[in-house]
Design a protein around this motif. Structure first.
Motif, PDB file in Angstrom:
ATOM      1  N   GLY A  59     -15.118   2.019   3.691  1.00  0.00           N
ATOM      2  CA  GLY A  59     -14.116   2.051   2.629  1.00  0.00           C
ATOM      3  C   GLY A  59     -12.796   1.440   3.060  1.00  0.00           C
ATOM      4  N   LEU A  60     -12.840   0.213   3.532  1.00  0.00           N
ATOM      5  CA  LEU A  60     -11.656  -0.436   4.103  1.00  0.00           C
ATOM      6  C   LEU A  60     -11.251  -1.686   3.322  1.00  0.00           C
ATOM      7  N   GLY A  61     -11.703  -1.790   2.079  1.00  0.00           N
ATOM      8  CA  GLY A  61     -11.408  -2.979   1.288  1.00  0.00           C
ATOM      9  C   GLY A  61     -10.205  -2.805   0.387  1.00  0.00           C
ATOM     10  N   THR A  62      -9.044  -2.522   0.974  1.00  0.00           N
ATOM     11  CA  THR A  62      -7.833  -2.263   0.186  1.00  0.00           C
ATOM     12  C   THR A  62      -6.699  -3.236   0.481  1.00  0.00           C
ATOM     13  N   LEU A  63      -6.894  -4.136   1.437  1.00  0.00           N
ATOM     14  CA  LEU A  63      -5.790  -4.990   1.870  1.00  0.00           C
ATOM     15  C   LEU A  63      -5.272  -5.863   0.727  1.00  0.00           C
ATOM     16  N   HIS A  64      -6.157  -6.271  -0.164  1.00  0.00           N
ATOM     17  CA  HIS A  64      -5.751  -7.132  -1.278  1.00  0.00           C
ATOM     18  C   HIS A  64      -4.816  -6.428  -2.252  1.00  0.00           C
ATOM     19  N   MET A  65      -4.705  -5.099  -2.138  1.00  0.00           N
ATOM     20  CA  MET A  65      -3.865  -4.345  -3.066  1.00  0.00           C
ATOM     21  C   MET A  65      -2.421  -4.212  -2.590  1.00  0.00           C
ATOM     22  N   LEU A  66      -2.128  -4.688  -1.367  1.00  0.00           N
ATOM     23  CA  LEU A  66      -0.779  -4.567  -0.813  1.00  0.00           C
ATOM     24  C   LEU A  66       0.009  -5.852  -1.026  1.00  0.00           C
ATOM     25  N   LYS A  67       1.292  -5.697  -1.346  1.00  0.00           N
ATOM     26  CA  LYS A  67       2.165  -6.863  -1.504  1.00  0.00           C
ATOM     27  C   LYS A  67       2.547  -7.472  -0.161  1.00  0.00           C
ATOM     28  N   THR A  68       2.684  -6.622   0.853  1.00  0.00           N
ATOM     29  CA  THR A  68       3.098  -7.093   2.173  1.00  0.00           C
ATOM     30  C   THR A  68       2.181  -6.522   3.233  1.00  0.00           C
ATOM     31  N   ASP A  69       2.306  -7.061   4.451  1.00  0.00           N
ATOM     32  CA  ASP A  69       1.443  -6.635   5.551  1.00  0.00           C
ATOM     33  C   ASP A  69       2.279  -6.565   6.819  1.00  0.00           C
TER      34      ASP A  69
END
Length: 329
Positions: free
Chosen positions: A284-294
């Motif tokens: 369940g690690l497919g959330t990076l696309h939901m962040l504006k910044t990193d």
């Protein structure tokens, strides 16, 4: 060994995520960094009080050395544990980890468009939050997804937003072959959970439905088909062994779940999954696309439904310049 330094982070979501618990707009936390034996290491303290971690101010007092209330600061303890684990150089290989893609919580059109995009990007599994809309709307949405995109496996997460009657009504209209499981369908005892799962004929997965102590004290098979773990709310790694051993005994897969971690936190969770779980099952690690910044530049890559994760010792070299300066790395 240098002292551990920390710096705050705040990441906004591209779109608010609505769940049965709360609506999430932003996630705060800290990066931790240290120099050790000529190398640099970094980890993340992922804070999301709505899902069971300490608040930002509490974590800040812990990291500043102004408080020793570690029992109520699981995210701080986990972040520190992961930093020490990286320093032990256990996780020195690149990984390719299959992941689910978390679908947005907007309109049906937005959700279906995101699911189509996931299929185009070669994801096998998507996750959809349910339980906060009207029941008939959830039923219609899941049926549409299953009909239009039969190649996708759907994981549903109700965050205990349904009643047992809702689960029964939902299951009657559900294309069961398309749904891998329903995570935390409702809040009931473990005995009623078992009975309900048998009645509806759909696998259930456990995230928050039962606490670790309750699972360990239950005699025999706990009865769920997967255990979803958000390590940032569980505290010390060393205390998880009995839970993991019980899952292995009953062949229950463990799924690592992100709480909108940045690339730093996701990298640690992916490496932990390679030890605690299996890289044959989507994490369940497919959330990076939901962040504006990193926090990394570039952030972790996603290729054909897999998260590409470098060795943990390489993360510090990819930090954005502001974080590198703040952590003296």
């Amino acid at each position: 060994m240098s002292e551990i330094l920390h710096t705050p982070i705040s990441v906004d979501l591209r779109e608010p995520l609505v769940t049965a618990h709360a609506t999430i707009f932003r996630r705060r936390g800290f990066l931790l960094g240290i120099r050790h034996n000529g190398k640099k290491y970094v980890s993340e303290v992922t804070l999301l009080p709505e899902f069971g971690t300490e608040h930002f101010e509490h974590a800040e007092r812990i990291l500043e050395g102004e408080s020793m209330m570690l029992l109520s600061a699981p995210a701080c303890v986990f972040g520190l544990d992961m930093l020490h684990r990286a320093m032990e150089q256990r996780d020195d290989k690149e990984l390719r980890v299959p992941i689910t893609k978390l679908l947005p919580s907007g309109s049906n059109k937005e959700i279906i468009t995101a699911a189509r995009q996931a299929a185009l990007e070669s994801f096998d599994t998507v996750k959809l939050k349910v339980g906060f809309r009207k029941l008939e709307e959830d039923i219609a949405l899941v049926n549409t997804l299953a009909l239009e995109l039969p190649e996708l496996v759907i994981r549903l997460d109700a965050n205990m937003g349904w009643s047992p009657d809702d689960v029964i009504a939902f299951a009657k209209e559900l294309p069961r072959e398309a749904v891998e499981w329903i995570e935390d369908p409702c809040r009931v005892s473990m005995e009623l959970w078992h009975a309900l799962q048998e009645e509806v004929g759909i696998p259930f997965a456990c995230d928050e439905a039962f606490g670790e102590k309750e699972i360990l004290e239950h005699e025999g098979d706990p009865g769920f088909k997967a255990l979803v773990i958000k390590p940032a709310r569980m505290g010390p790694l060393t205390e998880r062994k009995p839970l993991l051993e019980k899952m292995r005994k009953y062949e229950i897969p463990v799924i690592m779940s992100s709480m909108f971690d940045t690339s730093v936190g996701l990298a640690h969770l992916a490496h932990l999954a390679s030890h605690w779980s299996s890289l044959e099952i989507a994490q369940g690690l497919g959330t990076l696309h939901m962040l504006k910044t990193d926090t990394l530049e570039p952030g972790l890559a996603v290729e054909a439904g897999h998260l590409v994760v470098p060795p943990l010792a390489e993360l510090a070299d990819k930090l954005m310049p502001d974080y590198t300066r703040a952590l003296d790395l």
